[in-house]
Design a protein around this motif. Structure first.
Motif, PDB file in Angstrom:
ATOM      1  N   LEU A 142       0.828  -1.206   0.000  1.00  0.00           N
ATOM      2  CA  LEU A 142       0.000   0.000   0.000  1.00  0.00           C
ATOM      3  C   LEU A 142       0.862   1.255   0.000  1.00  0.00           C
ATOM      4  O   LEU A 142       1.903   1.319   0.651  1.00  0.00           O
ATOM      5  CB  LEU A 142      -0.896   0.025   1.245  1.00  0.00           C
ATOM      6  N   GLY A 143       0.384   2.251  -0.754  1.00  0.00           N
ATOM      7  CA  GLY A 143       0.985   3.570  -0.701  1.00  0.00           C
ATOM      8  C   GLY A 143       0.193   4.464   0.220  1.00  0.00           C
ATOM      9  O   GLY A 143      -0.847   4.084   0.763  1.00  0.00           O
ATOM     10  N   TYR A 144       0.703   5.694   0.424  1.00  0.00           N
ATOM     11  CA  TYR A 144       0.054   6.619   1.358  1.00  0.00           C
ATOM     12  C   TYR A 144      -1.390   6.923   0.965  1.00  0.00           C
ATOM     13  O   TYR A 144      -2.229   7.157   1.826  1.00  0.00           O
ATOM     14  CB  TYR A 144       0.848   7.925   1.446  1.00  0.00           C
ATOM     15  N   GLY A 145      -1.695   6.930  -0.331  1.00  0.00           N
ATOM     16  CA  GLY A 145      -3.049   7.288  -0.765  1.00  0.00           C
ATOM     17  C   GLY A 145      -3.835   6.135  -1.327  1.00  0.00           C
ATOM     18  O   GLY A 145      -4.876   6.344  -1.957  1.00  0.00           O
ATOM     19  N   SER A 146      -3.389   4.897  -1.115  1.00  0.00           N
ATOM     20  CA  SER A 146      -4.052   3.737  -1.725  1.00  0.00           C
ATOM     21  C   SER A 146      -5.357   3.389  -1.021  1.00  0.00           C
ATOM     22  O   SER A 146      -5.465   3.511   0.205  1.00  0.00           O
ATOM     23  CB  SER A 146      -3.135   2.509  -1.672  1.00  0.00           C
ATOM     24  N   ASP A 147      -6.342   2.945  -1.823  1.00  0.00           N
ATOM     25  CA  ASP A 147      -7.531   2.328  -1.244  1.00  0.00           C
ATOM     26  C   ASP A 147      -7.156   0.935  -0.746  1.00  0.00           C
ATOM     27  O   ASP A 147      -6.156   0.350  -1.186  1.00  0.00           O
ATOM     28  CB  ASP A 147      -8.645   2.196  -2.290  1.00  0.00           C
ATOM     29  N   ALA A 148      -7.995   0.406   0.156  1.00  0.00           N
ATOM     30  CA  ALA A 148      -7.775  -0.950   0.651  1.00  0.00           C
ATOM     31  C   ALA A 148      -8.765  -1.880  -0.036  1.00  0.00           C
ATOM     32  O   ALA A 148      -9.972  -1.876   0.255  1.00  0.00           O
ATOM     33  CB  ALA A 148      -7.955  -0.996   2.162  1.00  0.00           C
ATOM     34  N   ASP A 149      -8.284  -2.671  -0.999  1.00  0.00           N
ATOM     35  CA  ASP A 149      -9.130  -3.652  -1.673  1.00  0.00           C
ATOM     36  C   ASP A 149      -9.349  -4.834  -0.733  1.00  0.00           C
ATOM     37  O   ASP A 149      -8.377  -5.379  -0.178  1.00  0.00           O
ATOM     38  CB  ASP A 149      -8.467  -4.135  -2.966  1.00  0.00           C
ATOM     39  N   VAL A 150     -10.607  -5.248  -0.567  1.00  0.00           N
ATOM     40  CA  VAL A 150     -10.903  -6.309   0.392  1.00  0.00           C
ATOM     41  C   VAL A 150     -12.003  -7.237  -0.131  1.00  0.00           C
ATOM     42  O   VAL A 150     -12.753  -6.893  -1.063  1.00  0.00           O
ATOM     43  CB  VAL A 150     -11.371  -5.723   1.757  1.00  0.00           C
ATOM     44  N   LEU A 151     -12.087  -8.395   0.473  1.00  0.00           N
ATOM     45  CA  LEU A 151     -13.242  -9.286   0.395  1.00  0.00           C
ATOM     46  C   LEU A 151     -13.691  -9.547   1.826  1.00  0.00           C
ATOM     47  O   LEU A 151     -12.866  -9.601   2.742  1.00  0.00           O
ATOM     48  CB  LEU A 151     -12.876 -10.617  -0.269  1.00  0.00           C
ATOM     49  N   PHE A 152     -15.022  -9.708   2.012  1.00  0.00           N
ATOM     50  CA  PHE A 152     -15.559 -10.025   3.327  1.00  0.00           C
ATOM     51  C   PHE A 152     -16.120 -11.437   3.290  1.00  0.00           C
ATOM     52  O   PHE A 152     -16.851 -11.805   2.363  1.00  0.00           O
ATOM     53  CB  PHE A 152     -16.680  -9.055   3.710  1.00  0.00           C
ATOM     54  N   VAL A 153     -15.812 -12.218   4.316  1.00  0.00           N
ATOM     55  CA  VAL A 153     -16.329 -13.577   4.394  1.00  0.00           C
ATOM     56  C   VAL A 153     -16.857 -13.806   5.808  1.00  0.00           C
ATOM     57  O   VAL A 153     -16.302 -13.291   6.779  1.00  0.00           O
ATOM     58  CB  VAL A 153     -15.229 -14.614   4.031  1.00  0.00           C
ATOM     59  N   HIS A 154     -17.975 -14.569   5.913  1.00  0.00           N
ATOM     60  CA  HIS A 154     -18.507 -14.862   7.251  1.00  0.00           C
ATOM     61  C   HIS A 154     -18.968 -16.298   7.314  1.00  0.00           C
ATOM     62  O   HIS A 154     -19.117 -16.981   6.292  1.00  0.00           O
ATOM     63  CB  HIS A 154     -19.640 -13.883   7.604  1.00  0.00           C
ATOM     64  N   GLU A 155     -19.220 -16.755   8.542  1.00  0.00           N
ATOM     65  CA  GLU A 155     -19.682 -18.131   8.768  1.00  0.00           C
ATOM     66  C   GLU A 155     -20.542 -18.134  10.022  1.00  0.00           C
ATOM     67  O   GLU A 155     -20.063 -17.758  11.099  1.00  0.00           O
ATOM     68  CB  GLU A 155     -18.479 -19.056   8.958  1.00  0.00           C
ATOM     69  N   PRO A 156     -21.817 -18.501   9.900  1.00  0.00           N
ATOM     70  CA  PRO A 156     -22.716 -18.452  11.077  1.00  0.00           C
ATOM     71  C   PRO A 156     -22.164 -19.265  12.237  1.00  0.00           C
ATOM     72  O   PRO A 156     -21.605 -20.352  12.046  1.00  0.00           O
ATOM     73  CB  PRO A 156     -24.024 -19.056  10.554  1.00  0.00           C
ATOM     74  N   ARG A 157     -22.286 -18.704  13.437  1.00  0.00           N
ATOM     75  CA  ARG A 157     -21.905 -19.460  14.618  1.00  0.00           C
ATOM     76  C   ARG A 157     -22.928 -20.564  14.877  1.00  0.00           C
ATOM     77  O   ARG A 157     -24.061 -20.526  14.382  1.00  0.00           O
ATOM     78  CB  ARG A 157     -21.802 -18.536  15.829  1.00  0.00           C
ATOM     79  N   GLU A 158     -22.529 -21.510  15.683  1.00  0.00           N
ATOM     80  CA  GLU A 158     -23.407 -22.643  15.984  1.00  0.00           C
ATOM     81  C   GLU A 158     -24.702 -22.141  16.612  1.00  0.00           C
ATOM     82  O   GLU A 158     -24.692 -21.333  17.534  1.00  0.00           O
ATOM     83  CB  GLU A 158     -22.690 -23.601  16.943  1.00  0.00           C
ATOM     84  N   GLY A 159     -25.827 -22.600  16.041  1.00  0.00           N
ATOM     85  CA  GLY A 159     -27.128 -22.226  16.581  1.00  0.00           C
ATOM     86  C   GLY A 159     -27.699 -20.944  16.001  1.00  0.00           C
ATOM     87  O   GLY A 159     -28.803 -20.530  16.371  1.00  0.00           O
ATOM     88  N   VAL A 160     -26.958 -20.280  15.098  1.00  0.00           N
ATOM     89  CA  VAL A 160     -27.420 -19.028  14.492  1.00  0.00           C
ATOM     90  C   VAL A 160     -27.885 -19.331  13.071  1.00  0.00           C
ATOM     91  O   VAL A 160     -27.168 -19.970  12.290  1.00  0.00           O
ATOM     92  CB  VAL A 160     -26.311 -17.961  14.485  1.00  0.00           C
ATOM     93  N   GLY A 161     -29.087 -18.871  12.720  1.00  0.00           N
ATOM     94  CA  GLY A 161     -29.606 -19.114  11.391  1.00  0.00           C
ATOM     95  C   GLY A 161     -28.845 -18.322  10.334  1.00  0.00           C
ATOM     96  O   GLY A 161     -28.236 -17.280  10.624  1.00  0.00           O
ATOM     97  N   GLU A 162     -28.907 -18.810   9.082  1.00  0.00           N
ATOM     98  CA  GLU A 162     -28.163 -18.168   8.007  1.00  0.00           C
ATOM     99  C   GLU A 162     -28.638 -16.752   7.747  1.00  0.00           C
ATOM    100  O   GLU A 162     -27.831 -15.855   7.473  1.00  0.00           O
ATOM    101  CB  GLU A 162     -28.260 -19.012   6.729  1.00  0.00           C
ATOM    102  N   GLN A 163     -29.943 -16.525   7.829  1.00  0.00           N
ATOM    103  CA  GLN A 163     -30.447 -15.174   7.565  1.00  0.00           C
ATOM    104  C   GLN A 163     -29.983 -14.195   8.646  1.00  0.00           C
ATOM    105  O   GLN A 163     -29.585 -13.069   8.357  1.00  0.00           O
ATOM    106  CB  GLN A 163     -31.975 -15.201   7.498  1.00  0.00           C
ATOM    107  N   GLU A 164     -30.045 -14.626   9.901  1.00  0.00           N
ATOM    108  CA  GLU A 164     -29.587 -13.759  10.993  1.00  0.00           C
ATOM    109  C   GLU A 164     -28.100 -13.468  10.849  1.00  0.00           C
ATOM    110  O   GLU A 164     -27.655 -12.332  11.021  1.00  0.00           O
ATOM    111  CB  GLU A 164     -29.864 -14.423  12.339  1.00  0.00           C
ATOM    112  N   ALA A 165     -27.340 -14.520  10.504  1.00  0.00           N
ATOM    113  CA  ALA A 165     -25.901 -14.348  10.346  1.00  0.00           C
ATOM    114  C   ALA A 165     -25.595 -13.395   9.193  1.00  0.00           C
ATOM    115  O   ALA A 165     -24.728 -12.517   9.295  1.00  0.00           O
ATOM    116  CB  ALA A 165     -25.236 -15.698  10.099  1.00  0.00           C
TER     117      ALA A 165
END
Length: 994
Positions: free
Chosen positions: A724-747
């Protein structure tokens, strides 16, 4: 004495500090002591001395030297007159030599009997009266010792402090030199009639700070009287001077006074003993060495023709205060001090009180060096007395008050040690004794009555340690050499001198610059005094940049912001290269000064020896998360994280600029690639820590400590590559995984809420460089969901992934959040980015097609393709696509290619023989240069850019950052085109296949 009484006296003697009470009892039983044998007042007084055994032995000898009637009167006076008792016994307990003198001249005790106010701090006139009856060398010694006895009495009783005692000793030496010269003249009136002879005191005598026993350094100046022949007059003067030296130096039945040393004269012992004033001046103007001017700092006319002596002082004084302008003046003085230490015998260096490390010379050399550098323009510093000069340096802001106070305290203690050591036998020594009895007497004489032996060693080592530390800090201060190199009149700027200097240095707006100087340095405050010391040097450092006016303006703003902060100016004056570092940073462009002005306390980084070393990602993340945890709201949490980011961006920018420009202490870094790597890693780690803080703040705002779904941030692009340079954007991907007992929609709802909140928090208005999270490299781009589960990513990549997405995943790297989830994501995408058996022909054609399309469509309209650092010929894109193609072809079989960093992957391809070493070097050079151009543009303009600035001053500043001096902007552009043209040729061969 009866046994009972003997036992009682023995116990009392032990309690009073006698080490040999049996011998003391025998002495008290002698007939001469019968009148005071059991007097408790006398025993108490003896017990208060430095060495009760020695004091009693000497007292018995003095009593025995008197006739019966005189002895009784002497002892009666002793026990009834407390001033006499304290003074006489105090001297006898500290000085065996003065006890010997009183045993030979028992009536001299009466010199201690009177206690008149005039006798408390006598000057030269009083001492001259005390020596008036001495008409030969023997009588002079007796009178001298009588006067010395009075000085020692005042000293050991605390009536005078160590500085006053040293001044009295110098005044006594002055009176003695005058008396000796009078004896020499009386012995040779014909010589006295031919010449005028002036005696100039040097060294400690000249500085009014003489020891009890020391050579008295002098210089003799002679002139003919009337029409006398000069040669004959100088011969007569030489005979008088030689006779004076013999009178003081030779040993007689009464011992010696002290050696008179004339070796500080021109040419030393090889030069004539006496010269005319014009001969002295001719020598100093043509031949004198640096140390001779340092010695002349203490010169003082003391005897003989005082008018001639003052003429000498007036004539040489300007030369003394010009000495700092000599080439290599400061290094020469520093070298001379090191030589003194190197010449101390190894067996003595640990006991050397005067010359050794942490000794008296360390204080004196540091003070004298500061005087000679700054005294050119500040006459208030021109004292020959060390402690007076130190006080003046502190008052003028040249030395910190706390440092000066510590040095003063240490110097007084060490001088007191030196005085007591010499006073014992009146011998010239500077070695701390190693015998327990001597150390005991020394400790008690200094007031250390409890366990005096360990106490005196402890206090000595403590003070020596303070002196050594402050000597290193002050004596080797980088600012000193820079100040010394300023021309006459530049070291302390008047308004007129400042205006002339600003024009000469190339300031574009000297009128405005002068207003800044006046605002910073006007007035009589200590702050203004320190600024007047700093500014002449800073102006030169600012002028060495492309925009000196901006540097001075930035310095004024920082000084205004920190003006009431006591450590700020002290840091610039005292700490290493802090002042030069600040000057370089402030005059290099907008980014670093803007960051500093929003966090001015970060200037402390520039004085810390490790301050320019970037903090690691783990350290930064801990600090950011701790700050977030202390905040009451999400907004406050991100503000705290931004505060850390602001400081660390300044640290990184300052390290980049100083590594590129170099300073006196730290030359420019030879390897630009190392600078690029360090900066890219530092900004990347800082961005990762900031995103981790924003994630924690977003989670805490709604869910407390635990989000209903595991969540991770994957770095992509230059973020994932650690570039990264001083003025660079941060390119990212977001990933998640529902915790045990949590429904997919809520997660999913929780994950999307967190992403939205993170982006909102990071986009809150701020004057800092923006930190934008860009998730456009996600599946389906802007049309796809911001966050997906692992199975969702797996399904997309299995069915729909395009070759450019596999290429983008080459940079994927965990950056924040759940590390186990992030690692499983990386394992999921490894087969895509490192395809087994490499790329097929269709995939390679697609990559080349995408690259060609990008070149034709994304280059901004009107941009010069030969100077665009990102998309232009041989720029970042060319090199990165070439390296990434090699990775996708061969990473399945060459594990070293499985790295997200461009330079690391290029080096791995070279080592594996996948690219010619020369071609790899060409690509690496172009990539580093293009990266540095982008960094330079951001540092100079304060906003990101991929092309060289069009403004001439900004372009010159970028050139300075890249190592091009004034007038070489054209060379910079030519070199850039040459380097990138060669890189493009390699790209044509390797990427496009020739």
């Amino acid at each position: 004495m009866t046994p009972g009484r003997r036992s009682s006296t023995f116990s009392r003697l032990l309690r009073h500090g006698f080490t040999d009470p049996s011998a003391a009892e025998r002495l008290l039983d002698l007939p001469a002591m019968s009148a005071v044998r059991g007097d408790p007042v006398l025993l108490d007084a003896l017990g208060a001395t430095a060495d009760p055994d020695l004091a009693l032995r000497s007292l018995v000898r003095i009593a025995e030297a008197h006739e019966e009637g005189e002895r009784r009167r002497f002892l009666d006076t002793l026990v009834t007159a407390k001033p006499l008792r304290d003074r006489l016994l105090g001297v006898l307990g500290a000085s065996e030599a003065l006890g010997d003198h009183l045993a030979r001249h028992p009536h001299d005790w009466q010199a201690l009997y009177t206690y008149e106010s005039t006798d408390l701090h006598p000057g030269v006139a009083e001492f001259e009266r005390g020596l008036a009856d001495a008409d030969d060398a023997v009588a002079l010694r007796v009178s001298y010792r009588r006067c010395l006895l009075a000085i020692a009495a005042r000293d050991v009783c605390g009536t005078t402090d160590v500085a006053q005692a040293a001044a009295e000793l110098a005044d006594l030496a002055t009176a003695t030199l005058r008396a000796a010269l009078a004896i020499a003249r009386a012995a040779a009136p014909e010589d006295a009639a031919l010449c005028r002879l002036a005696v100039i005191a040097m060294g400690k005598c000249g500085g009014h700070e003489l020891n009890y026993v020391s050579d008295v350094d002098v210089i003799f100046v002679g002139e003919p009287v009337g029409g006398a022949d000069e040669a004959k007059a100088l011969q007569a003067a030489t005979r008088l001077a030689s006779h004076l030296m013999r009178i003081c130096s030779e040993t007689t039945v009464e011992g010696t006074i002290w050696p008179v040393d004339a070796n500080l004269r021109p040419e030393g012992r090889n030069g004539p003993l006496v010269r005319t004033l014009s001969s002295h001046l001719a020598y100093y103007q043509r031949w004198a060495k640096t140390w001779e001017f340092q010695a002349l700092l203490k010169a003082r006319a003391v005897a003989g023709d005082l008018t001639l002596g003052e003429e000498y002082i007036q004539a040489v004084s300007p030369l003394v205060w010009q000495a700092a302008e000599r080439e290599n003046f400061v290094p020469d003085v520093q070298k001379m001090r090191r030589r003194v230490v190197d010449n101390i015998p190894a067996a003595e260096i640990e006991r050397e009180l005067k010359l050794g490390p942490g000794g008296l010379r360390d204080v004196e050399f540091a003070v004298q060096l500061l005087q000679l550098v700054h005294g050119r323009s500040d006459a208030g510093l021109r004292s020959g007395t060390t402690l007076d000069a130190l006080q003046a340096l502190a008052s003028g802001g040249y030395v910190g008050r706390a440092d000066a106070a510590q040095l003063d305290d240490a110097y007084r203690f060490l001088r007191a040690m030196e005085h007591r050591i010499q006073l014992y036998r009146l011998r010239r020594t500077h070695l701390v004794p190693d015998q327990e009895a001597d150390l005991r007497r020394l400790g008690r004489s200094l007031g250390l009555r409890t366990d005096p032996v360990p106490a005196v060693n402890r206090e000595w080592r403590r003070h020596a340690s303070v002196v050594r530390r402050l000597h290193e800090k002050i004596f080797y201060r980088p600012l000193l050499d820079a100040v010394a190199q300023l021309g006459p009149g530049e070291a302390r700027l008047s308004a007129k001198a400042a205006g002339q200097r600003l024009e000469a240095l190339g300031y574009a707006d000297p009128v405005t610059a002068l207003r800044h100087l006046e605002a910073l340095s006007s007035g009589v405050s200590r702050k203004a005094a320190i600024q007047r010391t700093l500014l002449p040097v800073l102006l030169g450092w600012f002028a060495d940049s492309a925009d000196p006016d901006a540097g001075l303006l930035g310095f004024r703003k920082v000084s205004d912001a920190l003006g009431q902060t006591p450590w700020y100016l002290r840091l610039l004056r005292d700490e290493g290269a802090a002042a030069e570092n600040l000057a370089r940073v402030l005059s290099a462009g907008r980014l670093a000064p803007d960051l500093l002005l929003r966090a001015p306390e970060a200037v402390a980084i520039l004085g810390d020896p490790g301050g320019l070393t970037p903090r690691g990602r783990e350290h930064l993340e801990q600090e950011v998360l701790a700050a977030v945890g202390r905040a009451d709201t999400a907004e406050a949490a991100v503000a705290a994280a931004r505060g850390v980011r602001r400081r660390e961006l300044f640290r990184t920018a300052a390290a980049d600029l100083i590594g590129s420009y170099g300073t006196e202490d730290s030359p420019a870094e030879a390897d630009p690639g190392a600078l690029v790597d360090r900066t890219g890693t530092a900004v990347t780690d800082l961005t990762a820590a900031t995103i981790a803080g924003a994630l924690r703040a977003a989670v805490r705002a709604e869910w407390g400590d635990t989000l209903p779904t595991r969540f991770a941030v994957i770095g992509m692009g230059r973020f994932g590559g650690g570039e990264l340079g001083y003025g660079s954007d941060a390119d990212v991907l977001f990933v998640h995984e529902p915790r045990e007992g949590v429904g997919e929609q809520e997660a999913a709802r929780a994950a999307n809420t967190v992403v939205a909140e993170m982006r909102r928090l990071l986009q809150l208005p701020t004057a800092d460089p923006p930190l934008l999270i860009d998730a456009d490299l996600r599946p389906e781009g802007k049309s796809g969901p911001l966050v997906r589960t692992l199975p969702s990513y797996e399904a997309y990549y299995r069915r729909w992934s395009l070759v450019w997405e596999s290429q983008a995943l080459l940079r994927a790297r965990p950056m924040a959040g759940d590390r186990d989830l992030a690692d499983r994501f990386i394992a999921l995408v490894d087969p895509l980015r490192y395809p087994e058996r490499g790329l097929g022909e269709d995939a390679e054609r697609e990559i080349r097609r995408l690259k060609a399309r990008m070149e034709s469509e994304r280059l901004p309209r009107g941009a010069d393709p030969t100077l665009h650092a990102k998309l232009g010929r041989g720029g970042l894109s060319d090199v990165e696509w070439t390296v990434q193609l090699l990775q996708m072809r061969h990473a399945w079989s060459v594990p070293e290619l499985r790295t997200t960093g461009t330079r690391q992957a290029l080096a791995a391809a070279r080592d594996a023989g996948l690219i010619d070493a020369d071609d790899a070097a060409v690509l690496d050079e172009a990539w580093v240069l293009a990266t540095r151009v982008r960094a330079g543009v951001m540092l100079v303009r304060g906003r990101a850019g991929d092309t060289f600035p069009s403004d001439g001053r900004e372009l010159a500043a970028v050139g300075r950052y890249l190592g091009y001096g004034p007038g070489h902007v054209g060379d910079m552009l030519d070199d850039y085109r040459r380097v990138t043209r060669r890189a493009r040729a390699v790209v044509e061969e390797v990427f496009y296949g020739g």
